[in-house]
Design an enzyme around this catalytic site. Sequence first.
Site, mmCIF file in Angstrom:
data_model
loop_
_atom_site.group_PDB
_atom_site.id
_atom_site.type_symbol
_atom_site.label_atom_id
_atom_site.label_comp_id
_atom_site.label_asym_id
_atom_site.label_seq_id
_atom_site.Cartn_x
_atom_site.Cartn_y
_atom_site.Cartn_z
ATOM 1 N N LEU A 63 0.832 -1.208 0.000
ATOM 2 C CA LEU A 63 0.000 0.000 0.000
ATOM 3 C C LEU A 63 0.866 1.258 0.000
ATOM 4 C CD1 LEU A 63 -2.920 1.213 0.577
ATOM 5 C CD2 LEU A 63 -2.248 1.172 2.982
ATOM 6 N N GLU A 111 -0.223 -9.378 -1.258
ATOM 7 C CA GLU A 111 -1.640 -9.644 -1.552
ATOM 8 C C GLU A 111 -1.848 -9.731 -3.062
ATOM 9 O OE1 GLU A 111 -4.491 -8.046 1.668
ATOM 10 O OE2 GLU A 111 -3.103 -6.391 1.289
ATOM 11 N N GLU A 131 2.029 -4.924 7.952
ATOM 12 C CA GLU A 131 0.790 -4.321 8.474
ATOM 13 C C GLU A 131 0.765 -4.380 9.995
ATOM 14 O OE1 GLU A 131 0.974 -6.296 5.867
ATOM 15 O OE2 GLU A 131 -0.510 -5.760 4.352
HETATM 16 C C1 1HE Z 1 6.972 4.092 -0.168
HETATM 17 C C2 1HE Z 1 6.591 2.803 0.233
HETATM 18 C C3 1HE Z 1 5.221 2.594 0.581
HETATM 19 C C4 1HE Z 1 8.686 2.755 -0.219
HETATM 20 N N1 1HE Z 1 4.388 3.648 0.505
HETATM 21 N N2 1HE Z 1 6.106 5.101 -0.214
HETATM 22 N N3 1HE Z 1 4.389 -1.323 3.121
HETATM 23 C C5 1HE Z 1 5.457 -1.217 3.939
HETATM 24 O O1 1HE Z 1 5.327 -1.005 5.116
HETATM 25 C C6 1HE Z 1 6.803 -1.324 3.283
HETATM 26 C C7 1HE Z 1 7.477 0.032 3.303
HETATM 27 N N4 1HE Z 1 8.677 0.056 2.470
HETATM 28 C C8 1HE Z 1 9.853 -0.505 2.840
HETATM 29 O O2 1HE Z 1 9.978 -1.194 3.846
HETATM 30 C C9 1HE Z 1 11.032 -0.269 1.963
HETATM 31 O O3 1HE Z 1 10.761 0.890 1.175
HETATM 32 C C10 1HE Z 1 11.371 -1.426 0.988
HETATM 33 C C11 1HE Z 1 11.954 -2.604 1.791
HETATM 34 C C12 1HE Z 1 10.168 -1.891 0.203
HETATM 35 C C13 1HE Z 1 12.415 -0.939 -0.036
HETATM 36 O O4 1HE Z 1 13.533 -0.369 0.632
HETATM 37 P P1 1HE Z 1 14.549 0.545 -0.199
HETATM 38 O O5 1HE Z 1 15.662 0.900 0.746
HETATM 39 O O6 1HE Z 1 14.910 -0.105 -1.477
HETATM 40 O O7 1HE Z 1 13.732 1.873 -0.632
HETATM 41 P P2 1HE Z 1 13.336 3.132 0.271
HETATM 42 O O8 1HE Z 1 14.474 4.109 0.301
HETATM 43 O O9 1HE Z 1 12.770 2.729 1.575
HETATM 44 O O10 1HE Z 1 12.128 3.742 -0.574
HETATM 45 C C14 1HE Z 1 12.317 4.471 -1.767
HETATM 46 C C15 1HE Z 1 11.196 5.479 -1.859
HETATM 47 O O11 1HE Z 1 9.936 4.768 -1.935
HETATM 48 C C16 1HE Z 1 11.076 6.355 -0.608
HETATM 49 O O12 1HE Z 1 10.553 7.621 -1.017
HETATM 50 P P3 1HE Z 1 11.542 8.894 -1.254
HETATM 51 O O13 1HE Z 1 10.620 9.965 -1.704
HETATM 52 O O14 1HE Z 1 12.180 9.118 0.100
HETATM 53 O O15 1HE Z 1 12.549 8.442 -2.291
HETATM 54 C C17 1HE Z 1 10.016 5.649 0.216
HETATM 55 O O16 1HE Z 1 9.333 6.512 1.111
HETATM 56 C C18 1HE Z 1 9.074 5.170 -0.880
HETATM 57 N N5 1HE Z 1 8.289 4.028 -0.424
HETATM 58 N N6 1HE Z 1 7.659 1.991 0.189
HETATM 59 C C19 1HE Z 1 4.835 4.858 0.126
HETATM 60 N N7 1HE Z 1 4.740 1.399 0.935
HETATM 61 C C20 1HE Z 1 -4.707 -3.141 1.051
HETATM 62 S S1 1HE Z 1 -3.968 -2.905 2.505
HETATM 63 C C21 1HE Z 1 -2.281 -3.236 2.299
HETATM 64 C C22 1HE Z 1 -1.555 -2.743 3.486
HETATM 65 C C23 1HE Z 1 -0.076 -2.665 3.263
HETATM 66 O O17 1HE Z 1 0.425 -2.919 2.198
HETATM 67 S S2 1HE Z 1 0.824 -2.164 4.617
HETATM 68 C C24 1HE Z 1 2.485 -2.365 4.132
HETATM 69 C C25 1HE Z 1 3.035 -1.125 3.504
#
Ligand code: 1HE
Length: 257
Positions: A63, A111, A131
């Site tokens: 998400l 998902e 989540e």
């Molecule tokens: C994002 C998101 C995101 C990255 N929403 N912006 N999902 C999570 O909790 C996972 C969150 N993401 C991470 O843990 C990491 O980003 C990753 C392991 C996936 C990748 O790490 P990395 O080091 O390669 O990338 P990064 O530096 O963390 O992210 C690059 C950019 O993407 C950064 O933005 P920037 O403007 O600072 O460059 C991040 O903020 C952005 N970014 N992931 C928004 N998820 C139907 S309900 C479903 C519910 C869910 O899915 S909850 C789980 C959400």
Amino acid sequence: MTSNDLHLDIQDDIAIIRLARGAKRNALSDGLILALRDAFEKLPSTVRAAVIDGEGPHFCAGLDLSELKERDAGQGLRHSRMWHAALELVQHGPVPVVAALHGAVVGGGLELASACHIRVADSTTFYALPEGSRGIFVGGGGSVRIPKLIGAARMTDMMMTGRVYNAEEGERAGFAQYLVPEGTAFDKALELAKRVATNAPLTNYALMHALPRIAEQPADHGFFTEALMAGIAQAAPDAKERVRAFLDGKAAKVQKS
Ligand code: 1HE
């Protein structure tokens, strides 16, 4: 709705659908979810199978958390139902879908992957359900689909403890049917999609629509649904031709792998 964040390329009878928000790790914004729904809804009837993959270092970060608004309960319910409608079209839409996984396959990304029919993961893949630590719950069908892959106990552990499965563990647990070397998931997924596309369309239809329902039915109902589906499938001209071709020595034999 269309989106620059989703690329659709049709190569012969295969649709290649790519999440194209690599800079945001293919985080699923509302626009991207709706674009995914539209892409499956409007696939040309010549398409027989699809591959879905993600641009950049990760398949999908789930998400788009920057859009996580303060919704009231009704709005939250409708948002989840929007995801359900889109991913329902992946699972029960027009064609079988092969997911090519690499890097993060987390939250809503898992998902999405679990709505596909075949998952090919390369050795960089990892699976998580953050989540739990974000204070929310799955909302894209994960509580229905993920336990069918790995069991409710493993999913509970992942969400309660933040456990991350690496590519090998994920394949053993049941997330992916194929584990391939780094950088080769797309090629393998395309090869499989091409193979799937050569099946009789009714066989693929039965696998997408009858098999998951039979698996949910009591055995007696399942046997009966299976008999109905078997009767329909074998009556198709395509099935008759294929069986005749084998009996005439013109179709490939099953080969030892
Ligand atoms: C994002 C998101 C995101 C990255 N929403 N912006 N999902 C999570 O909790 C996972 C969150 N993401 C991470 O843990 C990491 O980003 C990753 C392991 C996936 C990748 O790490 P990395 O080091 O390669 O990338 P990064 O530096 O963390 O992210 C690059 C950019 O993407 C950064 O933005 P920037 O403007 O600072 O460059 C991040 O903020 C952005 N970014 N992931 C928004 N998820 C139907 S309900 C479903 C519910 C869910 O899915 S909850 C789980 C959400």
